[in-house]
Write a protein that holds these residues in place. Structure first.
Motif: not given
Length: 165
Positions: A8-12, A32-37, A45-55, A154-161
């Motif tokens: 999941l890439y939340v670009h903005s 529960p999900v706690d993304l790193t923004w 003025g916007t934020l981004r987050a990225q997470a790898e997921w399994e489901g 690029e280079g932003a932190p990635v979290r596993w869900l």
């Protein structure tokens, strides 16, 4: 056990939407999900987050559905192909709306036969330019619009869900 995985890439997103995005994803994957923004330089003025997921298969589509109606967000979510299930790619931008494509095991976008036949018919009737329609089916406009947002991440932190089992 989880059978599908993706990114999941939340670009903005506006900062006020960030908790709602986390709640929507948590509602789909069941934990529960706690993304790193981080700041999105491509849209101050916007934020981004990225997470790898399994489901379970279909998680990417379910997360995409949970975001529909939020017009001030840019995102992409992928789901890798899994045994017996094609992969998918979903993208959304405020100016273009939603894009969805089937993705094969090798990562290529697969265009269903009926869509290709429709494009050929429209082109033969003079109602469309075949190259433009194929670009649309491949998501070219979404790639072009999101490219600066991808690069800025690029280079932003990635979290596993991991989904609840």
């Amino acid at each position: 056990m989880a059978a599908a995985r993706g990114v999941l890439y939340v670009h903005s997103a506006q900062p006020a939407l960030c908790p709602h995005i986390e709640w929507a994803v948590a509602g789909v994957i069941g934990v529960p999900v706690d993304l790193t923004w981080t700041a999105q330089p491509a849209a101050p003025g916007t934020l981004r987050a990225q997470a790898e997921w399994e489901g379970r298969p279909g998680t990417a589509a379910a997360i995409t559905s949970s975001f529909m109606g939020w017009q001030r967000i840019r995102f992409e979510i992928t789901e890798d192909a899994s045994p017996g299930v094609d992969g998918s790619r979903h993208a959304y931008t405020p100016s273009l709306g939603a894009f969805t494509a089937v993705v094969g095991a090798n990562g290529d976008i697969l265009i269903p036969e009926d869509r290709l036949r429709n494009v050929m018919l429209m082109a033969a009737q003079g109602r469309a330019v075949i190259e433009d329609e194929l670009d649309r089916l491949l998501g070219k406009q979404w790639d072009e619009e999101l490219e600066s947002f991808r690069y800025a991440g690029e280079g932003a932190p990635v979290r596993w869900l991991h989904a609840a089992v």
